[in-house]
Design a protein around this motif. Structure first.
Motif, PDB file in Angstrom:
ATOM      1  N   LYS A 166       0.835  -1.203   0.000  1.00 48.59           N
ATOM      2  CA  LYS A 166       0.000   0.000   0.000  1.00 48.59           C
ATOM      3  C   LYS A 166       0.868   1.250   0.000  1.00 48.59           C
ATOM      4  N   ARG A 169       2.471   1.752  -3.480  1.00 51.57           N
ATOM      5  CA  ARG A 169       1.558   2.305  -4.481  1.00 51.57           C
ATOM      6  C   ARG A 169       1.369   3.814  -4.288  1.00 51.57           C
ATOM      7  N   ARG A 170       1.242   4.222  -3.051  1.00 53.29           N
ATOM      8  CA  ARG A 170       1.079   5.657  -2.787  1.00 53.29           C
ATOM      9  C   ARG A 170       2.313   6.429  -3.267  1.00 53.29           C
ATOM     10  N   TYR A 174      -0.211   6.346  -7.164  1.00 49.59           N
ATOM     11  CA  TYR A 174      -1.570   5.829  -7.189  1.00 49.59           C
ATOM     12  C   TYR A 174      -2.457   6.628  -6.226  1.00 49.59           C
ATOM     13  N   ILE A 176      -5.034   6.301  -3.526  1.00 50.87           N
ATOM     14  CA  ILE A 176      -5.425   5.244  -2.608  1.00 50.87           C
ATOM     15  C   ILE A 176      -6.727   5.626  -1.905  1.00 50.87           C
ATOM     16  N   THR A 177      -7.674   4.690  -1.893  1.00 46.23           N
ATOM     17  CA  THR A 177      -8.938   4.895  -1.187  1.00 46.23           C
ATOM     18  C   THR A 177      -9.217   3.677  -0.327  1.00 46.23           C
ATOM     19  N   ASP A 178      -9.264   3.859   0.980  1.00 44.57           N
ATOM     20  CA  ASP A 178      -9.549   2.746   1.885  1.00 44.57           C
ATOM     21  C   ASP A 178     -10.991   2.262   1.708  1.00 44.57           C
ATOM     22  N   TYR A 187      -8.277  -1.713   0.210  1.00 45.19           N
ATOM     23  CA  TYR A 187      -8.211  -0.394  -0.407  1.00 45.19           C
ATOM     24  C   TYR A 187      -8.224  -0.544  -1.921  1.00 45.19           C
ATOM     25  N   ALA A 189      -6.730   1.243  -5.533  1.00 49.94           N
ATOM     26  CA  ALA A 189      -5.605   2.044  -6.016  1.00 49.94           C
ATOM     27  C   ALA A 189      -5.854   2.381  -7.483  1.00 49.94           C
TER      28      ALA A 189
END
Length: 256
Positions: A166, A169-170, A174, A176-178, A187, A189
């Motif tokens: 995670k 990716r950030r 990307y 990111i949305t939980d 999450y 991505a």
């Protein structure tokens, strides 16, 4: 219409490299190509190579776990599988009700693989989807690819690796949305990036990653479009399809 050359993007946002230990990180499927006979053929061939890469990565990771567990064991005991079980054909369990409302499946047979071992069971499925009405010619249709992978980790605690992906990716750009209330951690991505020499072309990736106990799950949609000429479904439309179809698939392999 002549299509510009494209470049592939690795899963996890890191082109042409592994983002984590083999078999846990997610190998890249090819970005979907605009519809043409040449592009359709390339997409099918590339999807096949993506499947082979995923299968080989799974085999290598299983061998490492069995041979040298001390090298990869994280703190804590294995987390348990919460009722999830390996199935022979993950594609057959993926009904894709929501994605079928957006795309129609080509006649191609999806590729699937299941590997079982004392430390890790791994399942994968790769297929292509085609926009356009069922029965149409498909000449103007847009193609996309879906890649699913499930890992049942019986010998190690994979929570640290899951959290590291995670963060990776950030860092790679990307969005990111939980996803609260889905497994122990989940999450989505999303990334839209230009690729190749023609910057009017975009490669789009939308992923769902989830961990529940020792089960890790990954579903990725990949598409492409050209500014002012072609398009892809709305970001939220794909996100909702990822969530809904994943809930159904996880129930089909033993989830609640």
């Amino acid at each position: 219409m002549t299509t510009p050359p494209r470049t592939g993007t690795g899963y996890g946002g890191f082109p042409a490299q592994q983002t984590s230990a083999p078999g846990y990180g997610h190998p890249a499927p090819p970005p979907a190509q605009p519809a043409s006979e040449g592009r359709r053929g390339n997409l099918r061939r590339n999807a096949g190579w993506a499947f082979v890469g995923a299968a080989l990565a799974s085999v290598v990771w299983t061998a490492v776990v069995l041979a040298v567990p001390g090298m990869i064991t994280t703190k804590g005991s294995p987390l348990g599988l919460r009722g999830y079980q390996a199935v022979d054909d993950l594609c057959a369990k993926a009904k894709l009700v929501k994605f079928s409302q957006i795309y129609r499946k080509p006649d191609d047979t999806p590729n699937h693989r299941t590997d079982r071992a004392p430390a890790l069971d791994s399942m994968s499925c790769v297929l292509t989807l085609q926009q356009g009405s069922v029965g149409g010619s498909g000449d103007d249709a847009d193609y996309a690819s879906l890649y699913a992978q499930v890992g049942l980790h019986k010998a190690v605690n994979v929570s640290a690796e899951f959290d590291a992906e995670k963060a990776g990716r950030r860092q790679a750009g990307y969005r990111i949305t939980d996803v609260p209330g889905f497994g122990d951690s989940a999450y989505t991505a999303y990334r839209d990036e230009t690729s190749g020499s023609d910057k009017s072309w975009h490669s789009v990736t939308h992923e769902l990653l989830l961990r529940e106990g020792g089960m890790t799950y990954y579903l990725s949609w990949s598409g492409s479009y050209q500014d002012g000429k072609t398009g892809v479904p709305e970001q939220e439309t794909i996100r909702q399809a990822l969530l809904a179809d994943s809930r159904d698939l996880l129930k089909a392999i033993g989830g609640r």
